[in-house]
Scaffold this motif. Structure first.
Motif, mmCIF file in Angstrom:
data_model
loop_
_atom_site.group_PDB
_atom_site.id
_atom_site.type_symbol
_atom_site.label_atom_id
_atom_site.label_comp_id
_atom_site.label_asym_id
_atom_site.label_seq_id
_atom_site.Cartn_x
_atom_site.Cartn_y
_atom_site.Cartn_z
ATOM 1 N N TYR A 415 37.815 41.126 39.135
ATOM 2 C CA TYR A 415 38.187 40.683 37.795
ATOM 3 C C TYR A 415 39.354 41.502 37.260
ATOM 4 C CZ TYR A 415 37.978 39.857 32.784
ATOM 5 O OH TYR A 415 38.303 39.558 31.485
ATOM 6 N N PHE A 416 39.362 42.796 37.550
ATOM 7 C CA PHE A 416 40.441 43.660 37.069
ATOM 8 C C PHE A 416 41.766 43.281 37.711
ATOM 9 C CE2 PHE A 416 42.759 47.745 36.793
ATOM 10 C CZ PHE A 416 42.645 47.965 35.425
ATOM 11 N N GLN A 417 41.725 42.909 38.999
ATOM 12 C CA GLN A 417 42.951 42.522 39.695
ATOM 13 C C GLN A 417 43.435 41.145 39.276
ATOM 14 O OE1 GLN A 417 44.762 44.465 41.608
ATOM 15 N NE2 GLN A 417 43.302 46.162 41.483
ATOM 16 N N ARG A 418 42.482 40.213 39.094
ATOM 17 C CA ARG A 418 42.843 38.847 38.710
ATOM 18 C C ARG A 418 41.865 38.343 37.654
ATOM 19 N NH1 ARG A 418 46.248 35.444 41.855
ATOM 20 N NH2 ARG A 418 47.252 36.563 43.558
ATOM 21 N N PRO A 419 42.163 38.567 36.388
ATOM 22 C CA PRO A 419 41.244 38.140 35.327
ATOM 23 C C PRO A 419 40.944 36.648 35.343
ATOM 24 C CG PRO A 419 42.904 39.638 34.465
ATOM 25 C CD PRO A 419 43.309 39.317 35.862
ATOM 26 N N ALA A 420 41.844 35.853 35.953
ATOM 27 C CA ALA A 420 41.598 34.407 36.029
ATOM 28 C C ALA A 420 40.427 34.086 36.954
ATOM 29 C CB ALA A 420 42.850 33.687 36.504
ATOM 30 N N LEU A 421 40.112 35.002 37.871
ATOM 31 C CA LEU A 421 38.955 34.793 38.745
ATOM 32 C C LEU A 421 37.677 34.981 37.935
ATOM 33 C CD1 LEU A 421 39.745 36.658 42.106
ATOM 34 C CD2 LEU A 421 39.390 34.214 41.806
#
Length: 498
Positions: A415-421
């Motif tokens: 989530y931190f790397q890709r909040p869209a996930l």
């Protein structure tokens, strides 16, 4: 106070304290800069904080909500990034050291307060672990130190404003971590046992503190009453680690031994440095029994260990961990100067501060180097796990498919790397079954394939309508290493409509 004690507790010019505060600020600013520039990996507590602080709630399972509320606010102000994550922790640590300085200054003078505050760095759980990973425990220690500062401010000036602040800090402390109750029990019992404190503090104004604490705690308290099982289950499971099936005596003996070991590991470094720094004064040292503040700290620590002993006598707690002592024993350096005034000498201060400076430099070097030194000693360093690469591959191969994992490290880092996930924790879905999306991707890691099989079996038992569409694994190289890799397993599942 005798003349020699007045001389021992002499203070520096006003600028001496200001320079110390600036040095503290610079130290924590350096940690912030290092954290932002060295690694974008989240350790376990940080990953949990990132996942929990996605939304504001009255409760978050087994951890009280205050740290997550503060982290949510930081993310709202600065965005989802390492600055917001690390700034909160370093501000809290700075507040802890500042509170200790403010607590000690009226009791042992400016130089003694500087030394007692800087000595917090000598406790491994505060100096090292709090920077490495801890979150809720950092906030707990900050509020415990602030509460102790307010307590002594009340002794000097028992006015309504300080009683209100004292109640506010108690209410906040109980929402930082539930074992603040152990600190509070020790504090209240010590206050009642010391006559001079009892006569000053315990009066009708105490109701102000009680009312403010109650109102501060009320929103989370109402949630706690309705969710007591989920709130205490995780804590009880952690406390039960190490319990044996051999019966009451063995469980209690194991717990008592762990308490002694945890206490020794917590205070050992500070005790050695203080012993060496005061080596010239030991023949002159006389325990200061008559001072009410000195007796207060004896009663305070006795109260802490009495509560812990009672908990261990239940035989339901198998091990006392050293980090649990962090909010209980942080004030030991201050207590030492109150117990043994002969230690309050310029030479002793200089030796202790010199040792603290060396420890500070070692921590500043070790924090960024630990990720790179780990592989050299054949250790699996999680900060080298390729979460950015994993997030990219999953987003490209399974666009818009929610991620389900049983690992908070994976959930938080993805989530931190890709909040869209959209990342979901399997423990929430399994404990409280509800409506799921049409498709989801189970992700976990291991080395033998058992991890994803166990998780899939539990999902099939809880959601019998789900079916496997695809499964496989991603073998990704550790960051900075071409010889080692980590395996992530994935299972794409679909949920058939009834």
């Amino acid at each position: 106070m005798a003349d020699n004690e007045k001389h021992a507790f002499r203070t520096l010019p006003p600028r001496g304290g200001a320079v110390f505060v600036l040095a503290l600020g610079a130290y924590f600013l350096l940690h912030l800069v290092i954290r932002i520039n060295v690694s974008d990996f989240l350790d376990l507590d940080e990953a949990e904080a990132v996942i929990a602080s996605r939304e504001l709630r009255a409760g978050y399972g087994s951890q009280p909500p205050l740290y997550n509320w503060l982290q949510w606010l930081m993310f709202q102000l600065f965005g989802l990034n390492l600055f917001a994550l690390s700034a909160l922790k370093n501000l809290l640590l700075f507040a802890t050291y500042l509170s200790m300085f403010g607590l000690g200054k009226p009791l042992i003078g400016t130089r003694g307060a500087m030394t007692a505050s800087a000595s917090l760095l000598l406790f491994p759980q505060i100096g090292w672990e709090s920077q490495r990973d801890l979150t809720h425990s950092v906030l707990l220690t900050t509020l415990a130190c602030a509460t102790l500062w307010c307590y002594f401010a009340l002794l000097r000036k028992p006015v309504a404003a300080y009683y209100a602040l004292f109640g506010l800090l108690i209410g906040l402390g109980l929402q930082a971590k539930y074992n603040f109750a152990v600190f509070l029990a020790g504090l209240m019992s010590a206050s009642l046992l010391v006559k001079e404190h009892r006569q000053t503090l315990w009066n009708r104004k105490t109701g102000i503190s009680a009312a403010i604490a109650f109102m501060t705690l009320l929103p989370h308290g109402l949630w706690l009453l309705n969710n007591l099982g989920s709130a205490v289950s995780g804590t009880l499971d952690k406390m039960a680690e190490g319990t044996q099936q051999a019966g009451f005596v063995r469980n209690v003996a194991t717990g008592m031994a762990s308490m002694v070991t945890a206490t020794f590991s917590f205070v050992a470094l500070a005790a050695i440095i203080y012993g060496l720094a005061g080596r010239d004064q030991w023949k002159q040292i006389e325990f200061r029994w008559r001072d009410p503040h000195a007796r207060f700290f004896i009663a305070l620590y006795a109260g802490f260990f009495l509560v812990l002993t009672c908990v261990l006598l239940s035989s339901e707690v198998g091990k006392i961990k050293d980090r649990w002592l962090q909010p209980l024993l942080f004030s030991l350096p201050l207590a030492c100067f109150l117990w043994w005034p002969a230690l309050a000498q310029g030479a002793v201060y200089r030796r202790i501060l010199a040792a603290v400076a060396v420890v500070a430099m070692m921590i500043l070097l070790a924090i960024p180097l630990r990720a790179y030194l780990g592989p050299a000693f054949n250790r699996n360093v999680q900060s080298l796990h390729p979460y950015p690469e994993l997030a990219e591959k999953l987003a490209r191969r399974f666009p818009n498919v929610p991620i389900i994992t049983d690992e908070k490290l994976i959930a938080g880092n993805l989530y931190f790397q890709r909040p869209a996930l959209r990342t979901l924790l399997s423990e929430d879905l399994l404990k409280r079954p509800g409506t799921l999306p049409e498709e989801a991707l189970i992700v976990t890691y291991g080395s033998d394939g058992n991890a994803e099989s166990d998780l899939l079996e539990r999902f099939l038992a809880t959601y019998p309508r789900c079916m496997v569409q695809e499964q496989g694994q991603l073998n990704l190289q550790l960051r900075g290493s071409s010889a080692k890799s980590v395996v992530f397993y994935f299972i794409l599942i679909a949920f058939r409509k009834p």
